[in-house]
Design an enzyme around this catalytic site. Sequence first.
Site, PDB file in Angstrom:
ATOM      1  N   GLN A  70      33.973  35.636  34.060  1.00  0.00           N
ATOM      2  CA  GLN A  70      34.906  36.043  33.007  1.00  0.00           C
ATOM      3  C   GLN A  70      34.665  35.234  31.738  1.00  0.00           C
ATOM      4  O   GLN A  70      34.554  34.007  31.788  1.00  0.00           O
ATOM      5  CB  GLN A  70      36.360  35.857  33.441  1.00  0.00           C
ATOM      6  CG  GLN A  70      37.334  36.433  32.414  1.00  0.00           C
ATOM      7  CD  GLN A  70      38.790  36.273  32.810  1.00  0.00           C
ATOM      8  OE1 GLN A  70      39.362  35.204  32.679  1.00  0.00           O
ATOM      9  NE2 GLN A  70      39.393  37.357  33.299  1.00  0.00           N
ATOM     10  N   CYS A 100      45.067  36.512  29.712  1.00  0.00           N
ATOM     11  CA  CYS A 100      45.625  35.162  29.749  1.00  0.00           C
ATOM     12  C   CYS A 100      46.703  34.994  28.681  1.00  0.00           C
ATOM     13  O   CYS A 100      46.466  35.260  27.500  1.00  0.00           O
ATOM     14  CB  CYS A 100      44.526  34.126  29.533  1.00  0.00           C
ATOM     15  SG  CYS A 100      45.140  32.432  29.571  1.00  0.00           S
ATOM     16  N   ASP A 203      52.248  39.674  41.493  1.00  0.00           N
ATOM     17  CA  ASP A 203      53.262  39.550  42.558  1.00  0.00           C
ATOM     18  C   ASP A 203      52.830  40.172  43.884  1.00  0.00           C
ATOM     19  O   ASP A 203      53.679  40.640  44.656  1.00  0.00           O
ATOM     20  CB  ASP A 203      54.588  40.174  42.123  1.00  0.00           C
ATOM     21  CG  ASP A 203      55.273  39.380  41.022  1.00  0.00           C
ATOM     22  OD1 ASP A 203      54.766  38.306  40.668  1.00  0.00           O
ATOM     23  OD2 ASP A 203      56.318  39.838  40.522  1.00  0.00           O
TER      24      ASP A 203
END
Length: 341
Positions: A70, A100, A203
């Site tokens: 990345q 980010c 999550d």
Amino acid sequence: MNFLGFPLRNNLFVAPMAGVTDRPFRQLCKQLGAGLAVSEMVTSNSLLYGSAKTRRRANHDGEVDPISVQIAGADPVMMADAARYNVDEGAQIIDINMGCPAKKVCNVMAGSALMQNEALVAKILEAVVQAVPNTPVTLKFRTGWNRDNKNAPAIARIAQECGIRAVAIHGRTRADQYMGEAEYDTIALVKSHVRIPVIANGDITSPQKAKFVLDYTQADGVMIGRAAQGRPWLFREIEHFLATGQHLPAPTPAEIHSILRNHLADLYGFYGEMTGVKIARKHISWYTKGIVGAAHFRHAMNQLQTVGEQLAATDEFFLGTLANHAANDIAEPTITEDLAA
């Protein structure tokens, strides 16, 4: 699973996490069930290519293919240069960071801050794709920059038009940081609007949650971050549940001890003793959360300065845990923190 021409074990991805998804962690997650692991973010600033930290982040020696690196930045030319550099260093997939939310990244209009400037997004994506025409380029981003501006569908369409081969979407906006709960409606909407693979992130903390997200969004895979910290076996648990509908037994303290011991050895070997001991502290803390007596152990661990001290304390803690379990005949303690990225 075939992903961008690479055969993968499954559709479970390790999220790129700064300071976490180094080579030892990526290798461990792949061993324990992950199909692909994306490297922690590396800079697009060419002045930093020679730094020890950047070269260590781009170290993939012995790692299972495919190698996904990345890159982050806000200048199309520098991002193109960074892509070429990393491909020359062995990267087989280039991933672009627009997810980010960290201030040090967003204050220079990189990371998720880029989502506010769709024209610049297009320039960066075009530049990177053209710079490495024989290497697949992917993109990770969020649902938007705040809840009133969820432009993930627009970003995804731009990505597809620019030649991006797959996207990963975190179900929060930049403004949300990691607060609240991830939402999956936007991810499902993106999936319905593009032809390229879509990976859902946010999550995903359990096998049941992974299945729910895959079913709800119709995504091509799921990406797991913070939930795997101290729980790298989560990938094999999800893999087994998706294949069989059954749950694997939780790892015993003895197995957790063995996995941690091997992880520590890789960290010391990768970073050297001084840095390895410092990096290891957070991993030891994650591995021991939820186990009786861990809070006192973690406090003491942070005071230790050598590999020998760290290993001796780790062995003593787990041997004591095993002895207590045998004496009391209680259920095996496991790590149960509900965290995700």
